[in-house]
Design a protein around this motif. Structure first.
Motif, PDB file in Angstrom:
ATOM      1  N   LEU A 134      52.952   5.459  56.613  1.00  0.00           N
ATOM      2  CA  LEU A 134      51.914   4.458  56.714  1.00  0.00           C
ATOM      3  C   LEU A 134      50.739   5.215  56.097  1.00  0.00           C
ATOM      4  O   LEU A 134      49.678   4.834  55.341  1.00  0.00           O
ATOM      5  CB  LEU A 134      51.660   3.768  58.021  1.00  0.00           C
ATOM      6  N   TRP A 135      50.561   6.522  56.608  1.00  0.00           N
ATOM      7  CA  TRP A 135      49.158   7.154  56.207  1.00  0.00           C
ATOM      8  C   TRP A 135      49.477   7.484  54.748  1.00  0.00           C
ATOM      9  O   TRP A 135      48.335   7.416  53.829  1.00  0.00           O
ATOM     10  CB  TRP A 135      49.261   8.521  56.958  1.00  0.00           C
ATOM     11  N   VAL A 136      50.430   8.046  54.284  1.00  0.00           N
ATOM     12  CA  VAL A 136      50.903   8.249  52.612  1.00  0.00           C
ATOM     13  C   VAL A 136      50.316   6.849  51.966  1.00  0.00           C
ATOM     14  O   VAL A 136      49.833   6.934  50.974  1.00  0.00           O
ATOM     15  CB  VAL A 136      52.012   8.769  52.376  1.00  0.00           C
ATOM     16  N   LEU A 137      50.979   5.665  52.483  1.00  0.00           N
ATOM     17  CA  LEU A 137      50.505   4.354  51.612  1.00  0.00           C
ATOM     18  C   LEU A 137      48.988   4.171  51.722  1.00  0.00           C
ATOM     19  O   LEU A 137      48.546   3.807  50.796  1.00  0.00           O
ATOM     20  CB  LEU A 137      51.297   3.143  52.405  1.00  0.00           C
ATOM     21  N   SER A 138      48.506   4.295  52.622  1.00  0.00           N
ATOM     22  CA  SER A 138      46.933   4.187  52.956  1.00  0.00           C
ATOM     23  C   SER A 138      46.176   5.109  51.749  1.00  0.00           C
ATOM     24  O   SER A 138      45.280   4.703  51.248  1.00  0.00           O
ATOM     25  CB  SER A 138      46.379   4.407  54.392  1.00  0.00           C
ATOM     26  N   SER A 184      43.215  -0.380  43.081  1.00  0.00           N
ATOM     27  CA  SER A 184      43.043  -1.884  43.932  1.00  0.00           C
ATOM     28  C   SER A 184      44.459  -2.499  44.018  1.00  0.00           C
ATOM     29  O   SER A 184      45.584  -2.107  43.587  1.00  0.00           O
ATOM     30  CB  SER A 184      42.454  -2.632  42.562  1.00  0.00           C
ATOM     31  N   PHE A 185      44.380  -3.309  44.963  1.00  0.00           N
ATOM     32  CA  PHE A 185      45.531  -4.117  45.475  1.00  0.00           C
ATOM     33  C   PHE A 185      46.330  -4.659  44.072  1.00  0.00           C
ATOM     34  O   PHE A 185      47.546  -4.588  44.075  1.00  0.00           O
ATOM     35  CB  PHE A 185      45.286  -4.980  46.414  1.00  0.00           C
ATOM     36  N   LEU A 186      45.513  -5.377  43.262  1.00  0.00           N
ATOM     37  CA  LEU A 186      46.137  -5.896  42.039  1.00  0.00           C
ATOM     38  C   LEU A 186      46.974  -4.739  41.161  1.00  0.00           C
ATOM     39  O   LEU A 186      48.116  -4.985  40.708  1.00  0.00           O
ATOM     40  CB  LEU A 186      45.295  -6.942  41.498  1.00  0.00           C
ATOM     41  N   THR A 187      46.375  -3.736  41.022  1.00  0.00           N
ATOM     42  CA  THR A 187      46.675  -2.651  40.038  1.00  0.00           C
ATOM     43  C   THR A 187      47.890  -2.180  40.832  1.00  0.00           C
ATOM     44  O   THR A 187      49.139  -1.607  40.299  1.00  0.00           O
ATOM     45  CB  THR A 187      45.797  -1.420  39.780  1.00  0.00           C
ATOM     46  N   LEU A 188      47.943  -1.835  42.034  1.00  0.00           N
ATOM     47  CA  LEU A 188      49.119  -1.518  42.844  1.00  0.00           C
ATOM     48  C   LEU A 188      50.372  -2.342  42.793  1.00  0.00           C
ATOM     49  O   LEU A 188      51.333  -1.895  42.574  1.00  0.00           O
ATOM     50  CB  LEU A 188      48.853  -1.204  44.348  1.00  0.00           C
ATOM     51  N   SER A 221      44.176   3.810  48.327  1.00  0.00           N
ATOM     52  CA  SER A 221      42.836   3.990  48.275  1.00  0.00           C
ATOM     53  C   SER A 221      42.366   4.377  46.722  1.00  0.00           C
ATOM     54  O   SER A 221      41.359   4.573  46.153  1.00  0.00           O
ATOM     55  CB  SER A 221      42.183   5.155  49.276  1.00  0.00           C
ATOM     56  N   TRP A 222      43.412   5.061  46.001  1.00  0.00           N
ATOM     57  CA  TRP A 222      43.336   5.149  44.608  1.00  0.00           C
ATOM     58  C   TRP A 222      43.449   4.014  43.653  1.00  0.00           C
ATOM     59  O   TRP A 222      42.827   4.087  42.526  1.00  0.00           O
ATOM     60  CB  TRP A 222      44.672   6.275  44.150  1.00  0.00           C
TER      61      TRP A 222
END
Length: 246
Positions: free
Chosen positions: A171-175, A182-186, A179-180
């Motif tokens: 979860l920390w890695v995903l967070s 946006s949600f849409l780009t992810l 942060s790098w």
């Protein structure tokens, strides 16, 4: 690459060059792969062909680009949507309004000019999905939510501290990754991976399986070293080991 892989890739490429790719030809390729690949160590220990692992239906053929026209259209459509919202800065409400304006204008002109250009006026389709579809979707959603709550409770209870620490680390890695972008780009990057990684893996299966097996062996070796030199020295892990011995 041996003779089997060369023949298999030739068959898949021949099908890719054709517009029609029926289920019978897909089944023949899947059976051919299962017959000739039982002696190989595949990624994640799988025994079935990748097409069957992905479901064996039309969506699996789209992901593996066995129907290049449909795969290309879907990939291009999602890319255009991502470009409009992420790069140009289009907002969802603005996009919906512009789409409705264009649709209404097109249908309006069609209705009013139909008699002048000798064409029949448009007849909008009536959507009648079966009731079972909504029931199945709700049951699937309920099952997913219940499994999520069960997994959350199992991890949060602290019965397996190793699992708890692994989940926290993931979860920390995903967070950090979140942060790098946006949600849409992810979401778009995940879509690109879904549409490219399985296809590339299928075309380079032997080489990927060899490197993945070496990598997995190295990961297990380092995990054993970490467990012996670090985790077992923690009081809680030491007490668990002591209880197991007695």
């Amino acid at each position: 690459m041996d003779g089997f892989d060369s023949q298999l890739l030739k068959e898949i490429e021949d099908h890719d060059n054709n517009d029609k790719f029926d289920s019978s030809s897909e089944t023949e390729i899947d059976e051919y792969i299962m017959l000739h690949s039982t002696h190989k160590n595949h990624l994640f220990g799988r025994q079935k062909p990748l097409h069957l692992v992905l479901g064996g239906e039309k969506h699996a053929s789209i992901i593996l680009w066995r129907n290049t026209q449909i795969s290309t259209r879907i990939f291009a459509g999602v890319t255009v949507i991502w470009f409009l919202f992420e790069c140009i800065g289009y907002h969802l409400l603005t996009f919906v309004c512009h789409f409705l304006i264009l649709s209404l204008t097109t249908v309006f002109l069609w209705f009013n000019l139909a008699s002048y250009i000798n064409v029949s006026p448009p007849k909008l389709p009536e959507v009648t999905p079966p009731d079972e579809l909504f029931v199945n979707c709700l049951l699937l959603l309920r099952s997913i939510i219940n499994r999520a709550f069960t997994s959350f409770q199992d991890v949060a209870s602290g019965k397996d501290l190793k699992k708890f620490l692994k989940v926290i680390a993931v979860l920390w890695v995903l967070s950090v990754i979140g942060s790098w972008f946006s949600f849409l780009t992810l979401l778009y990057l995940l879509f690109v991976m879904l549409m490219t990684a399985p296809m590339l893996y299928e075309k380079n299966e032997d080489a990927v399986d060899i490197y993945a097996e070496k990598l997995w062996f190295e990961v297990k070796k380092q995990s054993a070293v970490l467990n012996e030199n670090v985790l077992q020295k923690l009081p809680i892990f030491g007490s668990e080991k002591h209880h197991k011995q007695h």
